[in-house]
Design a protein around this motif. Structure first.
Motif, mmCIF file in Angstrom:
data_model
loop_
_atom_site.group_PDB
_atom_site.id
_atom_site.type_symbol
_atom_site.label_atom_id
_atom_site.label_comp_id
_atom_site.label_asym_id
_atom_site.label_seq_id
_atom_site.Cartn_x
_atom_site.Cartn_y
_atom_site.Cartn_z
ATOM 1 N N THR A 37 84.984 64.785 108.215
ATOM 2 C CA THR A 37 83.722 64.150 107.802
ATOM 3 C C THR A 37 82.602 64.437 108.807
ATOM 4 O O THR A 37 81.463 64.676 108.416
ATOM 5 N N PHE A 38 82.917 64.446 110.100
ATOM 6 C CA PHE A 38 81.874 64.547 111.128
ATOM 7 C C PHE A 38 81.866 65.873 111.900
ATOM 8 O O PHE A 38 81.141 66.006 112.878
ATOM 9 N N ASP A 48 78.228 56.853 116.160
ATOM 10 C CA ASP A 48 77.923 55.735 115.266
ATOM 11 C C ASP A 48 79.080 55.483 114.295
ATOM 12 O O ASP A 48 79.431 54.324 114.002
ATOM 13 N N GLY A 49 79.698 56.585 113.783
ATOM 14 C CA GLY A 49 80.833 56.421 112.876
ATOM 15 C C GLY A 49 82.026 55.792 113.571
ATOM 16 O O GLY A 49 82.725 54.921 113.000
ATOM 17 N N LEU A 50 82.288 56.197 114.810
ATOM 18 C CA LEU A 50 83.392 55.627 115.571
ATOM 19 C C LEU A 50 83.130 54.153 115.879
ATOM 20 O O LEU A 50 84.047 53.312 115.818
ATOM 21 N N LYS A 51 81.880 53.823 116.191
ATOM 22 C CA LYS A 51 81.549 52.437 116.487
ATOM 23 C C LYS A 51 81.798 51.533 115.283
ATOM 24 O O LYS A 51 82.335 50.412 115.405
ATOM 25 N N SER A 52 81.404 52.005 114.103
ATOM 26 C CA SER A 52 81.603 51.181 112.910
ATOM 27 C C SER A 52 83.082 50.879 112.665
ATOM 28 O O SER A 52 83.442 49.822 112.128
ATOM 29 N N ILE A 53 83.949 51.815 113.070
ATOM 30 C CA ILE A 53 85.394 51.595 112.912
ATOM 31 C C ILE A 53 85.921 50.686 114.021
ATOM 32 O O ILE A 53 86.746 49.791 113.785
ATOM 33 N N VAL A 54 85.474 50.882 115.215
ATOM 34 C CA VAL A 54 85.979 50.105 116.350
ATOM 35 C C VAL A 54 85.611 48.634 116.229
ATOM 36 O O VAL A 54 86.422 47.739 116.546
ATOM 37 N N VAL A 55 84.411 48.328 115.756
ATOM 38 C CA VAL A 55 83.970 46.922 115.675
ATOM 39 C C VAL A 55 84.463 46.222 114.407
ATOM 40 O O VAL A 55 84.300 45.005 114.267
ATOM 41 N N ASP A 56 85.090 47.005 113.523
ATOM 42 C CA ASP A 56 85.589 46.393 112.286
ATOM 43 C C ASP A 56 86.936 45.730 112.572
ATOM 44 O O ASP A 56 87.923 46.412 112.902
ATOM 45 N N LYS A 64 92.132 52.821 114.790
ATOM 46 C CA LYS A 64 91.025 52.994 115.723
ATOM 47 C C LYS A 64 91.369 54.022 116.801
ATOM 48 O O LYS A 64 90.554 54.844 117.182
ATOM 49 N N ARG A 65 92.648 53.938 117.250
ATOM 50 C CA ARG A 65 93.079 54.891 118.269
ATOM 51 C C ARG A 65 93.104 56.312 117.705
ATOM 52 O O ARG A 65 92.703 57.268 118.381
ATOM 53 N N ALA A 66 93.529 56.457 116.466
ATOM 54 C CA ALA A 66 93.570 57.782 115.827
ATOM 55 C C ALA A 66 92.156 58.351 115.674
ATOM 56 O O ALA A 66 91.898 59.534 115.929
ATOM 57 N N CYS A 67 91.204 57.499 115.266
ATOM 58 C CA CYS A 67 89.810 57.953 115.138
ATOM 59 C C CYS A 67 89.209 58.312 116.495
ATOM 60 O O CYS A 67 88.387 59.218 116.612
ATOM 61 N N ALA A 68 89.633 57.591 117.537
ATOM 62 C CA ALA A 68 89.139 57.907 118.874
ATOM 63 C C ALA A 68 89.596 59.300 119.303
ATOM 64 O O ALA A 68 88.833 60.067 119.910
ATOM 65 N N TRP A 69 90.881 59.643 119.003
ATOM 66 C CA TRP A 69 91.350 60.990 119.316
ATOM 67 C C TRP A 69 90.581 62.041 118.513
ATOM 68 O O TRP A 69 90.222 63.104 119.029
ATOM 69 N N SER A 70 90.278 61.753 117.265
ATOM 70 C CA SER A 70 89.484 62.700 116.450
ATOM 71 C C SER A 70 88.071 62.840 117.006
ATOM 72 O O SER A 70 87.490 63.943 117.029
ATOM 73 N N ALA A 71 87.511 61.689 117.448
ATOM 74 C CA ALA A 71 86.169 61.731 118.031
ATOM 75 C C ALA A 71 86.162 62.562 119.317
ATOM 76 O O ALA A 71 85.197 63.284 119.604
#
Length: 219
Positions: A37-38, A48-56, A64-71
């Motif tokens: 996606t990014f 911004d996309g990672l933040k929206s996932i982390v604060v959810d 969240k950890r998986a998205c952090a590795w992708s980020a």
């Protein structure tokens, strides 16, 4: 698989690193969605996309950890893209610098040529001025000699006039007409034609000497 190690734009040089990141993404229940996606977005959008996932609070911590590795993988991609863009920009600037240096060298050469031409023209003008000054001096000298010749002829005519009561002393006649000559030259009275100027010569002085040696009263 989130990151493809065969992608030259991924920014990674070692496939072992790519495999480890993909394993961490899959181990935490993530997939290639966040990365795909990014992957063409600037870092601001990725963060911004990672933040929206982390604060959810509804998103599991593993996701969240998986998205952090992708980020993290996307950050490397963005840095690589920026480095390539900067490299191209540097190459463009270097090309512009070379063009400017070549243009500056050309301008410097043209400027030196113009300076040389200016110096040559100034030298020619000075030479022409000196030549003109010399010609004017010669013209004035010839003009005076021609007038002296005409005055000498007038003196001879006056000394030989039959109605003239005696021959006055020659120095008095010469002084009289010399004063008239100087006054006439100053007032511009004695104007001669170019043809007369060309025929003027030293014979004026010779005529004066002959008239002095053989005055009219002795003829």
């Amino acid at each position: 698989m989130a990151v493809d190690f065969r992608d030259p734009k991924s920014g990674f040089r070692h496939c072992e690193v790519v495999l480890f990141i993909n394993e961490e993404v899959l181990k935490n229940g993530g997939g290639p969605g966040f990365y795909l996606t990014f992957r063409s977005r600037p870092w601001k959008d990725i963060e911004d996309g990672l933040k929206s996932i982390v604060v959810d609070a509804q998103v599991p911590r593993t996701i969240k950890r998986a998205c952090a590795w992708s980020a993290l993988a996307l950050g490397v991609r963005v840095a690589t893209r920026q480095r390539e863009r900067q490299t191209r920009r540097v190459q463009q600037l270097q090309g512009q610098v070379k063009d400017h240096e070549a243009a500056s060298w050309t301008l410097a050469t043209d400027l030196q040529r113009l300076r040389d031409e200016r110096d040559e023209v100034v030298s020619e003008l000075r030479s022409a001025r000196d030549n003109l000054k010399q010609v004017l001096q010669e013209r004035d000298m010839l003009h005076r000699k021609l007038i002296e010749f005409e005055l000498s002829q007038q003196l001879l005519a006056e000394s030989q006039d039959a109605d003239y009561p005696g021959t006055p002393p020659w120095p008095l006649l010469f002084k009289k007409h010399a004063e008239a000559l100087d006054s006439g030259l100053q007032d511009g009275q004695y104007a001669v034609s170019p043809k007369k100027e060309q025929t003027a010569s030293i014979t004026a002085l010779e005529s004066l000497h002959e008239a002095e040696e053989f005055p009219a009263s002795t003829v």
